[in-house]
Write an enzyme that holds these catalytic residues in place. Structure first.
Site, PDB file in Angstrom:
ATOM      1  N   ASP A 199       1.076  -5.595  12.120  1.00 42.52           N
ATOM      2  CA  ASP A 199       1.212  -4.085  12.194  1.00 42.52           C
ATOM      3  C   ASP A 199       1.225  -3.837  13.740  1.00 42.52           C
ATOM      4  OD1 ASP A 199       0.143  -1.709  12.950  1.00 42.52           O
ATOM      5  OD2 ASP A 199      -0.985  -1.236  10.869  1.00 42.52           O
ATOM      6  N   PRO A 201      -2.466  -8.097   6.117  1.00 43.48           N
ATOM      7  CA  PRO A 201      -3.485  -8.726   5.823  1.00 43.48           C
ATOM      8  C   PRO A 201      -4.620  -7.962   6.778  1.00 43.48           C
ATOM      9  CG  PRO A 201      -1.987 -10.382   6.198  1.00 43.48           C
ATOM     10  CD  PRO A 201      -1.344  -9.124   6.782  1.00 43.48           C
ATOM     11  N   GLU A 231      13.979   2.215  13.806  1.00 44.65           N
ATOM     12  CA  GLU A 231      13.334   3.334  13.046  1.00 44.65           C
ATOM     13  C   GLU A 231      13.074   4.618  13.691  1.00 44.65           C
ATOM     14  OE1 GLU A 231       9.831   2.093  10.719  1.00 44.65           O
ATOM     15  OE2 GLU A 231      10.077   3.620   9.288  1.00 44.65           O
ATOM     16  N   ASN A 289       0.886  -1.351  -0.020  1.00 42.63           N
ATOM     17  CA  ASN A 289      -0.273  -0.081  -0.046  1.00 42.63           C
ATOM     18  C   ASN A 289       0.838   1.173   0.020  1.00 42.63           C
ATOM     19  OD1 ASN A 289      -3.024  -0.293   0.244  1.00 42.63           O
ATOM     20  ND2 ASN A 289      -2.170  -1.890   1.424  1.00 42.63           N
ATOM     21  N   HIS A 329      -5.602   3.320   3.136  1.00 47.37           N
ATOM     22  CA  HIS A 329      -6.292   2.098   3.209  1.00 47.37           C
ATOM     23  C   HIS A 329      -7.852   2.394   3.336  1.00 47.37           C
ATOM     24  CE1 HIS A 329      -2.712   0.673   5.904  1.00 47.37           C
ATOM     25  NE2 HIS A 329      -2.550   0.167   4.681  1.00 47.37           N
TER      26      HIS A 329
HETATM   27  C1  6MZ Z   1       7.059   0.902   9.339  1.00 42.91           C
HETATM   28  C2  6MZ Z   1       5.666   1.116   7.377  1.00 42.91           C
HETATM   29  C3  6MZ Z   1       6.488   1.972   6.548  1.00 42.91           C
HETATM   30  O1  6MZ Z   1       0.946  -3.357   4.549  1.00 42.91           O
HETATM   31  O2  6MZ Z   1      -0.862  -1.941   4.185  1.00 42.91           O
HETATM   32  N1  6MZ Z   1       4.777   0.547   6.614  1.00 42.91           N
HETATM   33  N2  6MZ Z   1       5.866   0.705   8.737  1.00 42.91           N
HETATM   34  N3  6MZ Z   1       8.019   1.660   8.899  1.00 42.91           N
HETATM   35  C4  6MZ Z   1       7.519   2.357   7.470  1.00 42.91           C
HETATM   36  N4  6MZ Z   1       8.501   3.605   7.017  1.00 42.91           N
HETATM   37  C5  6MZ Z   1       8.036   4.565   6.268  1.00 42.91           C
HETATM   38  N5  6MZ Z   1       6.048   2.136   5.470  1.00 42.91           N
HETATM   39  C6  6MZ Z   1       5.039   1.484   5.446  1.00 42.91           C
HETATM   40  O3  6MZ Z   1       1.425  -1.152   3.581  1.00 42.91           O
HETATM   41  C7  6MZ Z   1       1.294  -0.056   4.456  1.00 42.91           C
HETATM   42  C8  6MZ Z   1       1.611  -0.423   5.655  1.00 42.91           C
HETATM   43  O4  6MZ Z   1       2.859  -1.017   5.813  1.00 42.91           O
HETATM   44  C9  6MZ Z   1       3.570  -0.403   7.132  1.00 42.91           C
HETATM   45  C10 6MZ Z   1       2.612   0.423   7.676  1.00 42.91           C
HETATM   46  O5  6MZ Z   1       1.794  -0.527   8.677  1.00 42.91           O
HETATM   47  C11 6MZ Z   1       1.422   0.868   6.744  1.00 42.91           C
HETATM   48  O6  6MZ Z   1       0.270   0.729   7.312  1.00 42.91           O
HETATM   49  P1  6MZ Z   1       0.325  -2.379   3.823  1.00 42.91           P
HETATM   50  O7  6MZ Z   1       0.264  -3.053   2.248  1.00 42.91           O
END
Ligand code: 6MZ
Length: 362
Positions: A167, A99, A227, A17, A65
């Site tokens: 998450d 998911p 991070e 995403n 989302h």
């Molecule tokens: C931590 C991150 C992220 O899973 O919905 N996500 N988590 N650090 C980051 N650095 C910038 N970038 C993305 O993709 C989006 C989700 O990935 C994680 C976050 O939980 C975000 O909601 P999906 O496909």
């Protein structure tokens, strides 16, 4: 840029995403705007904004989302994201996604993942190999068998493997549900688990039982680690011995020492770190120290859509910022083969792909 695009590359840290085209997000927002679910002009402004703090990034994900979480859209974005990576000669990608469950539209974590897999099947611009070879049957539609185009020339191919993300907002039970789902979906290319999400939320101990179970069951693990500054977490995460970690920014001396001794490969996301201001300037990025120490590293995009980047761009940036030539950058990409979560057969094929490219590019 042309050279960085033409070079074969391996992507090991890409959130589904976070990798969506702006044009797709705007189109989805327009549709929800017309239905009166959102106010398009407000959302357009948020999508097109360039620099965001880490906190703002997670607010943006909540918005994304809302736009994407229905089965049809999940299928569409998966298809587009894989096609975009393939178009810049990414030959192997581990795509990670969380998911999602949404009872109001009949979405379970499993049906979400089925929509993702449907997206892999829908890719047309390139052959997608996502079913692990030990799971594929003679008569399955494993696209590896369609490698020759009608005119006799080889079609382009991309290997895709999936990581299921936990998450950091989730409970122990929800994390465990994701791990169990990953185990059930191994024959559809799920190879591992990622721990991600807003790093200021949640605690390591909440996820530990599910991650331990995943590890015991033979799933590969990658963790977002350091991070943000978090002294309580970094060493326990390194002690856990994940197969890879992402970011590794806010480490203390002792933590660097342990990382280097452990030789855990680090997924480096330069643009993401700079745009979120986790690192104030590229010339002080820890890439340099780790690269000079010959620590295993792989360049990745993190969220190519959210940070308006591409893997080719990350190679271009690293080359310019750290004074590395084409040969060094090619080797860096090639070394990524050692850190992928797929089997030896895939690794061998990637070795051949890189060898062939080395001959052509020289
Ligand atoms: C931590 C991150 C992220 O899973 O919905 N996500 N988590 N650090 C980051 N650095 C910038 N970038 C993305 O993709 C989006 C989700 O990935 C994680 C976050 O939980 C975000 O909601 P999906 O496909």
């Amino acid at each position: 840029m042309e050279w960085w695009v033409s070079m074969p590359k391996i992507e090991l840290h890409a959130h589904l995403n976070g990798s969506i085209r702006d044009s797709t997000l705007l189109e989805l927002a327009r549709v929800l705007g017309e239905k009166g679910i959102i106010v398009f002009s407000d959302v357009e402004h948020v999508i097109m904004k360039n620099d965001r703090s880490l906190g703002e990034v997670f607010k943006l994900f909540d918005l994304i989302h809302i736009l994407t979480t229905d089965h049809k859209t999940v299928t569409r974005i998966t298809k587009e994201v894989v096609e975009d990576f393939a178009s810049e000669n990414v030959v192997y990608i581990e795509l990670r996604t969380t998911p999602k469950k949404n009872d109001s539209i009949g979405m379970s974590k499993r049906s979400y993942m089925e929509a993702v897999v449907e997206g892999l099947r829908a890719v047309t611009s390139v052959d997608v190999d996502f079913v692990p070879h030990n799971f594929s049957t003679q008569d399955s539609l494993n696209p590896i068998v369609m490698n020759d185009a009608c005119d006799g020339t080889k079609r382009k191919k991309i290997y895709v493997r999936l990581l299921l993300s936990i998450d950091r907002r989730e409970t122990t039970e929800a994390a465990m549900e994701t791990v169990k789902l990953a185990l059930e979906l191994r024959d559809l290319g799920v190879v591992g688990i990622d721990l991600s999400g807003n790093p200021v939320v949640g605690e390591w101990n909440t996820f530990l039982p599910a991650l331990t179970f995943a590890q015991e069951q033979g799933l590969y693990i990658t963790l977002h680690c350091g991070e943000v500054p978090n002294r309580k977490e970094v060493l326990p995460m390194l002690d856990f011995l994940p197969q890879r970690i992402g970011h590794a920014i806010f480490f203390e001396e002792e933590e660097w020492r342990q990382l280097k001794t452990s030789k855990i490969p680090v997924e480096i996301c330069l643009t993401s770190n700079i745009k979120t201001e986790s690192i104030s300037s590229i010339d002080i990025h820890h890439f340099v120290d780790l690269y000079n120490a010959k620590h295993p590293l792989v360049l990745c995009t993190d969220d190519a859509g959210v940070f308006s980047t591409s893997l080719s761009n990350e190679y271009n940036i690293a080359s310019a910022a750290f004074g590395l030539g084409k040969r060094e950058m090619f080797e860096l990409a090639q070394n990524g083969i050692d850190f992928i979560f797929a089997g030896d057969e895939v690794k061998q094929d990637l070795v051949e792909i890189f060898d062939l490219a080395a001959k052509k590019l020289n």
